[in-house]
Design a protein around this motif. Sequence first.
Motif, PDB file in Angstrom:
ATOM      1  N   ARG A  87      -6.554   1.931   7.805  1.00  0.00           N
ATOM      2  CA  ARG A  87      -6.181   1.757   8.803  1.00  0.00           C
ATOM      3  C   ARG A  87      -7.527   1.994   9.767  1.00  0.00           C
ATOM      4  O   ARG A  87      -7.969   3.015   9.709  1.00  0.00           O
TER       5      ARG A  87
ATOM      6  N   ILE B 197       2.050  10.762  17.086  1.00  0.00           N
ATOM      7  CA  ILE B 197       2.065  10.206  16.671  1.00  0.00           C
ATOM      8  C   ILE B 197       1.809   9.770  15.556  1.00  0.00           C
ATOM      9  O   ILE B 197       2.425   9.768  14.208  1.00  0.00           O
TER      10      ILE B 197
ATOM     11  N   ALA C 263      -0.430  -1.833   5.560  1.00  0.00           N
ATOM     12  CA  ALA C 263       1.136  -1.679   4.903  1.00  0.00           C
ATOM     13  C   ALA C 263       1.064  -2.969   3.519  1.00  0.00           C
ATOM     14  O   ALA C 263       0.907  -3.458   2.644  1.00  0.00           O
TER      15      ALA C 263
ATOM     16  N   LEU D  56       0.837  -1.171   0.014  1.00  0.00           N
ATOM     17  CA  LEU D  56      -0.232   0.171   0.224  1.00  0.00           C
ATOM     18  C   LEU D  56       1.143   1.365   0.023  1.00  0.00           C
ATOM     19  O   LEU D  56       2.185   1.136   0.428  1.00  0.00           O
TER      20      LEU D  56
ATOM     21  N   ASP E 236      -0.275  10.409  -3.683  1.00  0.00           N
ATOM     22  CA  ASP E 236       0.770   9.737  -3.706  1.00  0.00           C
ATOM     23  C   ASP E 236       1.526   9.032  -4.564  1.00  0.00           C
ATOM     24  O   ASP E 236       0.615   8.458  -5.394  1.00  0.00           O
TER      25      ASP E 236
ATOM     26  N   LEU F 182       5.520   5.391  16.691  1.00  0.00           N
ATOM     27  CA  LEU F 182       4.410   4.540  16.614  1.00  0.00           C
ATOM     28  C   LEU F 182       3.294   5.038  15.312  1.00  0.00           C
ATOM     29  O   LEU F 182       3.061   4.212  14.521  1.00  0.00           O
ATOM     30  N   GLY F 183       3.445   5.613  15.114  1.00  0.00           N
ATOM     31  CA  GLY F 183       2.873   6.431  13.443  1.00  0.00           C
ATOM     32  C   GLY F 183       4.012   4.648  12.729  1.00  0.00           C
ATOM     33  O   GLY F 183       2.768   4.756  11.484  1.00  0.00           O
ATOM     34  N   PHE F 184       4.748   4.888  11.882  1.00  0.00           N
ATOM     35  CA  PHE F 184       5.653   4.565  11.161  1.00  0.00           C
ATOM     36  C   PHE F 184       5.076   3.122  11.251  1.00  0.00           C
ATOM     37  O   PHE F 184       4.782   2.418  10.603  1.00  0.00           O
TER      38      PHE F 184
ATOM     39  N   LEU G  96       2.311   1.494  13.328  1.00  0.00           N
ATOM     40  CA  LEU G  96       0.723   1.842  12.622  1.00  0.00           C
ATOM     41  C   LEU G  96       0.502   1.334  10.324  1.00  0.00           C
ATOM     42  O   LEU G  96      -0.448   0.530  10.293  1.00  0.00           O
ATOM     43  N   LEU G  97       1.540   2.327  10.533  1.00  0.00           N
ATOM     44  CA  LEU G  97       1.085   2.193   8.429  1.00  0.00           C
ATOM     45  C   LEU G  97       1.760   1.079   8.449  1.00  0.00           C
ATOM     46  O   LEU G  97       1.597   0.392   7.437  1.00  0.00           O
ATOM     47  N   THR G  98       3.354   0.942   8.853  1.00  0.00           N
ATOM     48  CA  THR G  98       4.163  -0.633   8.019  1.00  0.00           C
ATOM     49  C   THR G  98       3.134  -1.544   8.101  1.00  0.00           C
ATOM     50  O   THR G  98       2.868  -2.334   6.598  1.00  0.00           O
TER      51      THR G  98
ATOM     52  N   VAL H 276       1.499   5.472   0.868  1.00  0.00           N
ATOM     53  CA  VAL H 276       1.040   5.726   2.769  1.00  0.00           C
ATOM     54  C   VAL H 276      -0.181   6.557   2.431  1.00  0.00           C
ATOM     55  O   VAL H 276      -0.780   6.181   4.022  1.00  0.00           O
ATOM     56  N   THR H 277      -0.943   6.552   2.003  1.00  0.00           N
ATOM     57  CA  THR H 277      -1.986   7.244   1.694  1.00  0.00           C
ATOM     58  C   THR H 277      -3.372   5.906   1.552  1.00  0.00           C
ATOM     59  O   THR H 277      -3.933   5.948   3.070  1.00  0.00           O
TER      60      THR H 277
ATOM     61  N   ALA I 184      -2.289   3.165   3.170  1.00  0.00           N
ATOM     62  CA  ALA I 184      -2.767   2.744   4.539  1.00  0.00           C
ATOM     63  C   ALA I 184      -2.770   3.304   5.068  1.00  0.00           C
ATOM     64  O   ALA I 184      -4.235   2.617   6.037  1.00  0.00           O
TER      65      ALA I 184
END
Lengths: 204, 204
Positions: A18, B137, A148, A9, B7, A139-141, A143-145, A11-12, A14
């Motif tokens: 989420r 986050i 994805a 995915l 993106d 943590l933001g990274f 959750l998106l990872t 970034v957008t 993902a």
Amino acid sequence: MSSNATDMLTVTQAAEARRSIRKYEPAPIPRADLEEILRVTGLAPSPWNLQPWRFVIVEDADTKAKLQAAAYGQPQVGAAPAVIVMYSDMTNTLETIEETIHPGMPDHAKAATDIRTTFANMSENDRHAWGFAEANIALGFLLLTAQAHGYSTSSMLGFVPDTVKTLLDLPADARIPALIAIGRGAEDGFPHHRHGLERIARFV
Amino acid sequence: MSSNATDMLTVTQAAEARRSIRKYEPAPIPRADLEEILRVTGLAPSPWNLQPWRFVIVEDADTKAKLQAAAYGQPQVGAAPAVIVMYSDMTNTLETIEETIHPGMPDHAKAATDIRTTFANMSENDRHAWGFAEANIALGFLLLTAQAHGYSTSSMLGFVPDTVKTLLDLPADARIPALIAIGRGAEDGFPHHRHGLERIARFV
């Protein structure tokens, strides 16, 4: 189960996919997927490259049951095949600065001294709060990872930190941004309901 | 300049491509791109859907010069076509809970009361620290989203918060996770030099 340690995915995509998910398929997560998700998480920005974040990944059923008790019985701790306990450890970070100083820096000894002096001039609370903030960015990274890679998550703030630290033998001065349940989701979750941009952003 | 508000990078690609960048092309960023990056940032997780993050996007040259002075003269503030001042505002967040309660919740009045009670039982500092953590986050989301749209960033912690608040008329109790310089990068930045996973992660 085969591993699929490449993400699919943008970034957008993902961010839009989420949700906070409380029901999970019980199948274990391939170790390679967890390792790849944490590797990418570790690419989060870090002033002086300090990387104060640390992780304990709880998959053992007995330990997970105890972790669930420390998280007020939240069902997603028991339901998810793994729960990631993310924490910041500024004591270990500052003791081992030499490991993290970037090879491109001209004078490693001076850099280490300067960084230690900067943090020595902070209060103990401010020093740990600094590491905690950095871990929240990571943590933001995370959750998106995870998203994805096809994994749902639930980032939980409701837990008794001292009980979690004792259970997992974490340092007493660790700070825990969240427990993160992770697995293949078995529910849709709530659709997003967010502020319009005009409500939260201003251009000058 | 045309906008390209979609993106192009997966999460992993964005995390690997991201560097802290201090030199930028001076061309302004299309407004649609900035708005899309902030929209996606606003999809970050948020307990009770509170979304305590707020943004001021500084593009005006005079204001940017004053912001640079408040950031100890860091050159990337002046070099980037825009600097995003991200902050959390728990006072406004709690005053306007009714705007954010999810439509799927059964009893909005009770939910609002419960949330206000939870935060009223915290110290003022803990309440603001909670919003600050949530905003960090979302900062992780912002940096990856910008990169996925082809924009480089520099997330800066070095600034005088009170001076920034006065300059931009932010609430006195706002907390500012970072000033974020954003634009098309004009340098490569340092390659990543990160802990191996065995150093920061443990499986149990």
